[in-house]
Design an enzyme around this catalytic site. Structure first.
Site, PDB file in Angstrom:
ATOM      1  N   SER A 147       0.859  -1.191   0.000  1.00  0.00           N
ATOM      2  CA  SER A 147       0.000   0.000   0.000  1.00  0.00           C
ATOM      3  C   SER A 147       0.889   1.233   0.000  1.00  0.00           C
ATOM      4  O   SER A 147       2.044   1.192   0.452  1.00  0.00           O
ATOM      5  CB  SER A 147      -0.888   0.007   1.242  1.00  0.00           C
ATOM      6  OG  SER A 147      -1.498   1.275   1.430  1.00  0.00           O
ATOM      7  N   TYR A 162      -1.854  -0.416  10.350  1.00  0.00           N
ATOM      8  CA  TYR A 162      -1.885  -0.854   8.949  1.00  0.00           C
ATOM      9  C   TYR A 162      -0.634  -0.388   8.217  1.00  0.00           C
ATOM     10  O   TYR A 162       0.004  -1.155   7.485  1.00  0.00           O
ATOM     11  CB  TYR A 162      -3.138  -0.297   8.274  1.00  0.00           C
ATOM     12  CG  TYR A 162      -3.283  -0.686   6.823  1.00  0.00           C
ATOM     13  CD1 TYR A 162      -3.635  -1.983   6.469  1.00  0.00           C
ATOM     14  CD2 TYR A 162      -3.052   0.246   5.810  1.00  0.00           C
ATOM     15  CE1 TYR A 162      -3.780  -2.345   5.128  1.00  0.00           C
ATOM     16  CE2 TYR A 162      -3.189  -0.103   4.472  1.00  0.00           C
ATOM     17  CZ  TYR A 162      -3.552  -1.400   4.134  1.00  0.00           C
ATOM     18  OH  TYR A 162      -3.676  -1.757   2.812  1.00  0.00           O
TER      19      TYR A 162
END
Length: 258
Positions: A147, A162
């Site tokens: 990501s 995350y």
């Protein structure tokens, strides 16, 4: 001239193949000729994805296999079942992942551990087990889903856990690429910005957050799972034989300016 992007008759395992991104990548690999193993804890949905592939693409091969990537024995068993059915593995796509958002000053240890168990430990286990097969055959392609949060923070609250897992996936990708280059195993990652899945509902459905995201995205839109297919096929095919240890940012230009 040979089509560099075909992956005909190669065995591709898609971990998290029942998810929105995993499903789309499973279809893309099948369309370009791969024999696809849709691997997921959600066997019902994984089976549906495999059946859809078989109905959509002529002469395709696809099967669903259930496994729990948080369970080391289950990952080993998945590898053994793939080898028993297909004889080898050529491509591993780690499309699994969870995203739990909590303020940093109240992040629960339980949720932190879950994030790392799935996003980091699970990726380590699938790479380790399928990497053994690739090392033995001296060839393979591993594609991890990362990501933009692995390299860029955000002003929104809740991304500490995350983002930390995706930074770990990035470094795992680079380290494995270096360690396994001698075996002709290419290890790369795809790092999207916001993709329209259930994980991004809070952003997409919140007008203020969506406006803020779009203002920082030169292409001015949220990504779709289909936007990831091209990069996945490139990294799975001969076209990327001289690329390893790289993180490809599919982010609409976000990391170019922010």
């Amino acid at each position: 001239m040979e089509n560099l992007f075909r992956v005909d008759d190669q065995v591709a395992v898609v971990s998290g193949g029942a998810g929105a991104i995993g499903e789309t990548l499973s279809h893309g690999l099948a369309e370009y000729g791969a024999k696809v193993v849709v691997a997921d804890l959600d066997f019902t949905r994984a089976k549906q994805v495999a059946e859809e592939i078989l109905s959509y693409y002529r002469n395709s091969e696809a099967t669903a296999m259930q496994f729990d990537l948080r369970d080391e024995k289950s990952v080993i068993d998945l590898k053994d079942r793939v080898i028993a059915e297909f004889g080898t593995v050529d491509i591993l796509v780690n499309a699994h992942g969870v995203n739990i958002k909590q303020p940093a000053n109240s992040f629960s240890v339980q949720d932190w551990d879950l994030l790392f168990d799935v996003n980091v430990r699970g990726t380590m286990l699938t790479c380790r087990e399928f990497g053994k097969v690739m090392i033995e055959k001296r060839k393979g392609k591993i594609i991890n889903l990362s990501s933009v949060r692995g390299i860029r923070a955000t002003t929104w609250v809740g991304n500490e856990g995350y983002a930390a897992t995706k930074a770990a996936v990035d470094m795992m990708t680079r380290t494995l690429a270096s360690e396994w280059a001698q075996y002709k195993i290419n290890v790369n990652a795809i790092a999207p910005a916001t993709i329209a899945t259930r994980f991004s509902e809070k952003t997409i459905q919140n007008p203020e957050r969506l406006k803020k995201f779009l203002s920082n995205c030169p292409l001015g839109r949220v990504g779709q799972p289909s936007d990831i297919v091209g990069a996945c096929i490139f990294l799975a095919s001969k076209a990327s034989d001289f690329m390893t240890g790289q993180i490809i940012y599919l982010d609409g230009g976000l990391t170019a300016i922010a």
